[in-house]
Every structure is written in structure tokens, then in C-alpha cells.
Design an enzyme around this catalytic site. Structure first.
Site, PDB file in Angstrom:
ATOM      1  N   THR A 155      -5.628  -7.069  10.597  1.00 32.52           N
ATOM      2  CA  THR A 155      -5.942  -5.783   9.959  1.00 32.52           C
ATOM      3  C   THR A 155      -5.506  -4.608  10.833  1.00 32.52           C
ATOM      4  O   THR A 155      -4.938  -3.633  10.343  1.00 32.52           O
ATOM      5  CB  THR A 155      -7.469  -5.690   9.712  1.00 32.52           C
ATOM      6  OG1 THR A 155      -7.899  -6.879   9.037  1.00 32.52           O
ATOM      7  CG2 THR A 155      -7.819  -4.475   8.878  1.00 32.52           C
TER       8      THR A 155
ATOM      9  N   LYS B 191       0.819  -1.215   0.000  1.00 27.02           N
ATOM     10  CA  LYS B 191       0.000   0.000   0.000  1.00 27.02           C
ATOM     11  C   LYS B 191       0.864   1.281   0.000  1.00 27.02           C
ATOM     12  O   LYS B 191       2.083   1.224   0.184  1.00 27.02           O
ATOM     13  CB  LYS B 191      -0.940  -0.054   1.214  1.00 27.02           C
ATOM     14  CG  LYS B 191      -1.978  -1.196   1.093  1.00 27.02           C
ATOM     15  CD  LYS B 191      -2.985  -1.183   2.248  1.00 27.02           C
ATOM     16  CE  LYS B 191      -3.999  -2.318   2.109  1.00 27.02           C
ATOM     17  NZ  LYS B 191      -5.001  -2.311   3.207  1.00 27.02           N
TER      18      LYS B 191
ATOM     19  N   ARG C  28      -2.045 -14.229   4.379  1.00 30.76           N
ATOM     20  CA  ARG C  28      -2.806 -13.558   5.450  1.00 30.76           C
ATOM     21  C   ARG C  28      -2.037 -13.671   6.775  1.00 30.76           C
ATOM     22  O   ARG C  28      -2.002 -12.735   7.572  1.00 30.76           O
ATOM     23  CB  ARG C  28      -4.207 -14.161   5.591  1.00 30.76           C
ATOM     24  CG  ARG C  28      -5.090 -14.055   4.347  1.00 30.76           C
ATOM     25  CD  ARG C  28      -5.659 -12.685   4.095  1.00 30.76           C
ATOM     26  NE  ARG C  28      -6.603 -12.268   5.102  1.00 30.76           N
ATOM     27  CZ  ARG C  28      -7.354 -11.165   5.005  1.00 30.76           C
ATOM     28  NH1 ARG C  28      -7.260 -10.377   3.924  1.00 30.76           N
ATOM     29  NH2 ARG C  28      -8.171 -10.820   5.948  1.00 30.76           N
TER      30      ARG C  28
ATOM     31  N   ASN D 238      -2.222   0.187   6.633  1.00 33.08           N
ATOM     32  CA  ASN D 238      -1.743  -1.069   7.200  1.00 33.08           C
ATOM     33  C   ASN D 238      -0.914  -1.897   6.228  1.00 33.08           C
ATOM     34  O   ASN D 238      -0.862  -3.110   6.316  1.00 33.08           O
ATOM     35  CB  ASN D 238      -2.911  -1.859   7.806  1.00 33.08           C
ATOM     36  CG  ASN D 238      -3.949  -2.236   6.768  1.00 33.08           C
ATOM     37  OD1 ASN D 238      -3.808  -1.902   5.608  1.00 33.08           O
ATOM     38  ND2 ASN D 238      -4.980  -2.947   7.198  1.00 33.08           N
TER      39      ASN D 238
ATOM     40  N   GLU E 272      -9.360 -10.557  -8.165  1.00 33.72           N
ATOM     41  CA  GLU E 272      -8.422  -9.462  -7.916  1.00 33.72           C
ATOM     42  C   GLU E 272      -7.224  -9.541  -8.857  1.00 33.72           C
ATOM     43  O   GLU E 272      -6.786  -8.523  -9.406  1.00 33.72           O
ATOM     44  CB  GLU E 272      -7.973  -9.482  -6.449  1.00 33.72           C
ATOM     45  CG  GLU E 272      -9.117  -9.129  -5.493  1.00 33.72           C
ATOM     46  CD  GLU E 272      -8.771  -9.342  -4.028  1.00 33.72           C
ATOM     47  OE1 GLU E 272      -9.642  -9.069  -3.183  1.00 33.72           O
ATOM     48  OE2 GLU E 272      -7.643  -9.776  -3.712  1.00 33.72           O
TER      49      GLU E 272
HETATM   50  P1  RTP Z   1      -7.286  -5.949   2.990  1.00 38.40           P
HETATM   51  O1  RTP Z   1      -8.626  -6.232   2.335  1.00 38.40           O
HETATM   52  O2  RTP Z   1      -6.711  -4.605   2.625  1.00 38.40           O
HETATM   53  O3  RTP Z   1      -6.318  -7.076   2.785  1.00 38.40           O
HETATM   54  O4  RTP Z   1      -7.488  -5.905   4.578  1.00 38.40           O
HETATM   55  P2  RTP Z   1      -8.314  -6.881   5.510  1.00 38.40           P
HETATM   56  O5  RTP Z   1      -8.951  -7.969   4.701  1.00 38.40           O
HETATM   57  O6  RTP Z   1      -7.409  -7.278   6.620  1.00 38.40           O
HETATM   58  O7  RTP Z   1      -9.433  -5.884   6.074  1.00 38.40           O
HETATM   59  P3  RTP Z   1     -10.830  -5.438   5.442  1.00 38.40           P
HETATM   60  O8  RTP Z   1     -11.852  -5.597   6.503  1.00 38.40           O
HETATM   61  O9  RTP Z   1     -11.064  -6.115   4.118  1.00 38.40           O
HETATM   62  O10 RTP Z   1     -10.607  -3.880   5.219  1.00 38.40           O
HETATM   63  C1  RTP Z   1     -10.009  -3.393   4.036  1.00 38.40           C
HETATM   64  C2  RTP Z   1      -9.079  -2.245   4.365  1.00 38.40           C
HETATM   65  O11 RTP Z   1      -9.830  -1.117   4.748  1.00 38.40           O
HETATM   66  C3  RTP Z   1      -9.092  -0.356   5.695  1.00 38.40           C
HETATM   67  N1  RTP Z   1      -9.874  -0.238   6.923  1.00 38.40           N
HETATM   68  N2  RTP Z   1      -9.971   0.881   7.612  1.00 38.40           N
HETATM   69  N3  RTP Z   1     -10.611   2.798   9.540  1.00 38.40           N
HETATM   70  C4  RTP Z   1     -11.108   1.583   9.662  1.00 38.40           C
HETATM   71  O12 RTP Z   1     -11.840   1.239  10.580  1.00 38.40           O
HETATM   72  C5  RTP Z   1     -10.754   0.606   8.649  1.00 38.40           C
HETATM   73  N4  RTP Z   1     -11.158  -0.655   8.614  1.00 38.40           N
HETATM   74  C6  RTP Z   1     -10.587  -1.194   7.519  1.00 38.40           C
HETATM   75  C7  RTP Z   1      -7.782  -1.067   5.939  1.00 38.40           C
HETATM   76  O13 RTP Z   1      -6.790  -0.516   5.067  1.00 38.40           O
HETATM   77  C8  RTP Z   1      -8.130  -2.487   5.542  1.00 38.40           C
HETATM   78  O14 RTP Z   1      -6.968  -3.204   5.200  1.00 38.40           O
HETATM   79 MG    MG Z   2     -10.119  -7.614   2.947  1.00 38.19          MG
END
Ligand code: RTP
Ligand code: MG
Length: 140
Positions: free
Chosen positions: A93, A11, A87, A114, A128
């Protein structure tokens, strides 16, 4: 166990701080092979499509701003059980909850910034990868 492909994004917080090589070292050390990679500036449309599943979430606007704020590195990673393995290598996250030795524990700045994205399932990995790479750009 099957050899899989997963989609990864380093990122903007990674490219901005010149940490691409450091993150790639962690990926390779974990036994994942980078079989496609390019540095791009994501357009707003690309970011909105990519994170479309989150479009009703309160953080969506901020997420799109962040993903388009600087270049990203998009990648395809190959390995045994690559989707779940990556992962694990990324960590939780929320970097405060990420295990020691993970990318997000080492490098992430916040829940938003992150450092890495990794696909969460075979179907999403396929979609994707197809959004960013042609089949002949993936060299396994
Ligand atoms: P990613 O899709 O980026 O691999 O991350 P992830 O599965 O661990 O988390 P996801 O729930 O899919 O969230 C996607 C991305 O959104 C941002 N985020 N910000 N401010 C907030 O509360 C918040 N929650 C999520 C993060 O960049 C997260 O990786
Ligand atoms: Mg995700």
C-alpha cells in the site's frame, strides 16, 4: 489452483498521467487477463460505498476526494490465483515499501495516490465486481 476473478481500479493518478496502458502492460505481463474494463468518473456515493469499510478511518475523506478527482478505470482480471497474484503485482500500500517491479513501486506517488486497487479476498472480489459490472459485461 483455481481460476479466479479479481476487481481492479486504476486510480486517478494513473489516468491523469496517461499511464493506463503502461499499468495494463504490467497486468498482462504477469499473466492476468483483462476480461472487463471501463473508464468511469466515480461519483461520491460510489466511492463512499466502495471504501465503506474505511469510513471511520482518518483518511476516509481524503480517500473519497482522491477517488472522485479524475476518471478511474475499473476492471475484472482473470487468472490462476488472480486475487493474491494481483496484490503481488500491485505491491505494498505504501509505495516506499513496495518491491521493485510492482505497479506501486513504479508509478505510485504516495500512500493515498497509490495507482491501483485490488480485491483482498474472494468475498470482497465478488462484491466489488458486482458493484461495477453486470455479468454479461465480463467476457472471459
Ligand atoms: P486498496 O484497498 O486501494 O487496494 O489498497 P490496500 O488494500 O493496499 O490498502 P487499504 O488499507 O485497503 O487502504 C485503502 C486505500 O486508502 C488509501 N490510504 N490512505 N493516508 C493514509 O494513511 C492512507 N492509508 C490508506 C490508499 O489509497 C489505500 O490504497
Ligand atoms: Mg484494501
Amino acid at each position: 489452483m483455481a481460476v479466479e476473478h479479481t476487481f481492479s481500479i486504476l486510480k486517478p493518478d494513473v489516468t491523469r498521467r496517461n499511464l493506463t496502458g503502461a499499468v495494463n502492460a504490467m497486468i498482462e505481463k504477469a499473466g492476468l487477463r483483462i476480461v472487463a474494463q471501463k473508464r468511469i468518473k466515480m461519483s461520491r456515493a460510489q466511492a463512499e460505498e466502495f471504501y465503506g469499510v474505511h469510513k471511520e478511518r482518518p483518511f476516509f475523506g481524503e480517500l473519497v476526494e482522491m477517488m472522485t478527482s479524475a476518471p478511474v478505470v475499473v476492471q475484472v482480471l482473470e487468472g490462476e490465483n488472480a486475487i493474491l497474484k494481483y496484490r503481488d503485482v500491485m505491491g505494498a500500500t505504501n509505495p516506499e515499501k513496495a518491491d521493485a517491479g510492482t505497479i506501486r513501486k513504479e508509478f505510485a506517488l504516495s500512500m493515498g495516490e497509490n495507482s491501483a486497487h485490488g480485491s483482498d479476498a474472494p468475498e470482497t472480489a465478488k462484491q466489488e465486481i458486482a458493484q461495477f459490472f453486470k455479468p454479461d459485461e465480463i467476457v472471459g
